[in-house]
Write a protein that holds these residues in place. Sequence first.
Motif, mmCIF file in Angstrom:
data_model
loop_
_atom_site.group_PDB
_atom_site.id
_atom_site.type_symbol
_atom_site.label_atom_id
_atom_site.label_comp_id
_atom_site.label_asym_id
_atom_site.label_seq_id
_atom_site.Cartn_x
_atom_site.Cartn_y
_atom_site.Cartn_z
ATOM 1 N N ALA A 93 65.739 -20.162 60.109
ATOM 2 C CA ALA A 93 65.122 -20.215 61.435
ATOM 3 C C ALA A 93 65.782 -21.262 62.329
ATOM 4 C CB ALA A 93 63.627 -20.482 61.312
ATOM 5 N N ASP A 94 66.356 -22.317 61.739
ATOM 6 C CA ASP A 94 67.061 -23.323 62.546
ATOM 7 C C ASP A 94 68.225 -22.691 63.297
ATOM 8 O OD1 ASP A 94 65.368 -25.309 61.625
ATOM 9 O OD2 ASP A 94 66.745 -25.984 60.057
ATOM 10 N N GLY A 95 68.948 -21.795 62.613
ATOM 11 C CA GLY A 95 70.071 -21.140 63.268
ATOM 12 C C GLY A 95 69.637 -20.214 64.381
ATOM 13 N N VAL A 96 68.517 -19.548 64.193
ATOM 14 C CA VAL A 96 67.993 -18.680 65.251
ATOM 15 C C VAL A 96 67.581 -19.519 66.449
ATOM 16 C CG1 VAL A 96 66.248 -16.955 65.834
ATOM 17 C CG2 VAL A 96 67.245 -16.983 63.540
ATOM 18 N N MET A 97 66.955 -20.661 66.198
ATOM 19 C CA MET A 97 66.590 -21.554 67.303
ATOM 20 C C MET A 97 67.824 -22.028 68.063
ATOM 21 S SD MET A 97 63.435 -23.890 65.922
ATOM 22 C CE MET A 97 63.179 -24.562 67.568
ATOM 23 N N LEU B 214 69.051 -19.133 70.241
ATOM 24 C CA LEU B 214 68.150 -18.917 71.377
ATOM 25 C C LEU B 214 68.279 -20.032 72.414
ATOM 26 C CD1 LEU B 214 65.032 -17.682 69.410
ATOM 27 C CD2 LEU B 214 66.242 -16.358 71.155
ATOM 28 N N GLU B 215 68.448 -21.261 71.944
ATOM 29 C CA GLU B 215 68.641 -22.361 72.878
ATOM 30 C C GLU B 215 69.896 -22.148 73.716
ATOM 31 O OE1 GLU B 215 68.616 -27.242 72.769
ATOM 32 O OE2 GLU B 215 69.533 -26.151 71.113
ATOM 33 N N GLU B 216 70.940 -21.617 73.101
ATOM 34 C CA GLU B 216 72.163 -21.314 73.852
ATOM 35 C C GLU B 216 71.924 -20.247 74.910
ATOM 36 O OE1 GLU B 216 75.241 -22.264 70.127
ATOM 37 O OE2 GLU B 216 74.968 -20.221 70.874
ATOM 38 N N GLN B 217 70.960 -19.381 74.655
ATOM 39 C CA GLN B 217 70.616 -18.334 75.634
ATOM 40 C C GLN B 217 69.559 -18.807 76.629
ATOM 41 O OE1 GLN B 217 72.754 -15.846 74.869
ATOM 42 N NE2 GLN B 217 73.134 -17.123 73.045
ATOM 43 N N GLN B 218 69.124 -20.068 76.480
ATOM 44 C CA GLN B 218 68.066 -20.636 77.324
ATOM 45 C C GLN B 218 66.741 -19.875 77.170
ATOM 46 O OE1 GLN B 218 67.965 -23.614 79.547
ATOM 47 N NE2 GLN B 218 69.443 -23.871 77.882
ATOM 48 N N VAL C 207 64.720 -26.248 76.521
ATOM 49 C CA VAL C 207 63.809 -25.233 76.014
ATOM 50 C C VAL C 207 63.581 -25.464 74.521
ATOM 51 C CG1 VAL C 207 64.509 -23.513 77.729
ATOM 52 C CG2 VAL C 207 65.692 -23.611 75.516
ATOM 53 N N VAL C 208 62.407 -25.039 74.075
ATOM 54 C CA VAL C 208 62.079 -25.068 72.653
ATOM 55 C C VAL C 208 61.758 -23.637 72.239
ATOM 56 C CG1 VAL C 208 60.558 -25.950 70.858
ATOM 57 C CG2 VAL C 208 61.179 -27.414 72.806
ATOM 58 N N PRO C 209 62.682 -22.959 71.547
ATOM 59 C CA PRO C 209 62.426 -21.583 71.116
ATOM 60 C C PRO C 209 61.280 -21.528 70.108
ATOM 61 C CG PRO C 209 64.776 -22.093 71.040
ATOM 62 C CD PRO C 209 64.057 -23.394 71.234
ATOM 63 N N ALA D 164 71.062 -22.076 57.920
ATOM 64 C CA ALA D 164 70.964 -21.888 59.363
ATOM 65 C C ALA D 164 72.029 -20.917 59.867
ATOM 66 C CB ALA D 164 71.082 -23.232 60.071
ATOM 67 N N GLU D 165 73.192 -20.892 59.225
ATOM 68 C CA GLU D 165 74.256 -19.981 59.651
ATOM 69 C C GLU D 165 73.821 -18.525 59.537
ATOM 70 O OE1 GLU D 165 78.910 -18.837 58.600
ATOM 71 O OE2 GLU D 165 77.803 -20.222 57.324
ATOM 72 N N TYR D 166 73.048 -18.206 58.516
ATOM 73 C CA TYR D 166 72.568 -16.833 58.354
ATOM 74 C C TYR D 166 71.703 -16.428 59.549
ATOM 75 C CZ TYR D 166 74.041 -16.354 53.448
ATOM 76 O OH TYR D 166 74.768 -16.242 52.293
ATOM 77 N N GLY D 167 70.786 -17.321 59.924
ATOM 78 C CA GLY D 167 69.930 -17.022 61.059
ATOM 79 C C GLY D 167 70.708 -16.882 62.350
ATOM 80 N N TYR D 168 71.686 -17.775 62.549
ATOM 81 C CA TYR D 168 72.490 -17.720 63.774
ATOM 82 C C TYR D 168 73.243 -16.404 63.851
ATOM 83 C CZ TYR D 168 75.582 -19.265 67.533
ATOM 84 O OH TYR D 168 76.253 -19.367 68.727
ATOM 85 N N ARG D 169 73.884 -16.015 62.756
ATOM 86 C CA ARG D 169 74.674 -14.785 62.764
ATOM 87 C C ARG D 169 73.794 -13.544 62.916
ATOM 88 N NH1 ARG D 169 79.861 -14.989 58.707
ATOM 89 N NH2 ARG D 169 80.775 -16.959 59.456
#
Length: 346
Positions: free
Chosen positions: A86-90, A93-97, A112-114, A135-140
């Motif tokens: 979930a850290d990677g997803v956050m 999302l933060e990069e997308q604002q 922002v706080v996703p 976190a990399e899994y969530g980001y990808r």
Amino acid sequence: MAGAITDVAGIRVGHHHTIDPDAALGSGWATGTTVVLTPPGTTGAVDGRGGAPGTRETDLLDPSNSVRHVDAVVLTGGSAFGLAAADGVMTWLEEQQRGVALTGDGAGGGGVVPIVPAAVIFDLPVGGWQCRPTAEYGYRAAAGAAFDTAIGTVGAGVGARAGVLKGGVGTASVTLDIGVTVGALVVVNSAGDVVDPDTGLPWQARHIEEFGLVAPPADQIAAYVDRHGELSPLNTTIAVVATDAALSKAACRRVAVAAQDGLARTIRPCHTPMDGDTVFALATGAVEIEPDPTIPASMSPEVPLMTAIGAAAADVLASAVLAGVLAADGIAGIPTYRGLLPGAFE
């Protein structure tokens, strides 16, 4: 029942996983993460029925708490370790604002706080105790999310079991006569059976017909029953149901509660003291339905709508469970339904 959770407009799904080459040979490891991304303004809630859940940010989804909107839901392998995805997803999302917009204190500005609730399955015996999502899994998974989705042995489902069979990711959807769409996505990693050991077929006649199955031969059923010495109580099924209707957090909570019936219809036993069965409910709010004027003023005007959506959510979640198991490919020596009971497809 066909379709996918992405039939709910604006919902996207992404997967990221790792499968060790030896896993195809009956050993090795496999683990992964699945992310459900929501359109802005999506309301969410959750219902947990298992006695050993692994979750993150579920308290925030309580209707009595302040934040209404959900930016993504993470379903992941790795047991409690996998919550790191979930850290990677956050981060993505933060990069997308995307997230709760907060003002700064005058020194460092705002940001922002996703809002990213998450739930995990216990797949460490398949995933390898040191091999779990990061976190990399969530980001990808978030970066690769799309308006269609693969099912079976993908994402969080690569290390999943369904009783003694290979589990996986399943999805389904339906559009109701009132004009709203309801979809479900599930990671089937159940301690209980999705197949009746007496017949080799799903528990409900409706699903036998839906998936075009027939009674497999007695020797195949016997081989399936013989595998039951491998059953483990340490499994969990986690899911997301979504609709394009406008619902409050409280109504989403009732939908999540009703959707749990879809697990009870297809998995026996479920909601055990040793699993973490958890269902999230999302409402994008794209479709407004006029309240029923016959509802007493002392009751919520959402009652008829949440009743209809909850019933549909249970149906699509039940279909998604079977879709995920029937589509699964074998990993690490775990037999598939198609491989162990091929006569059901004749």
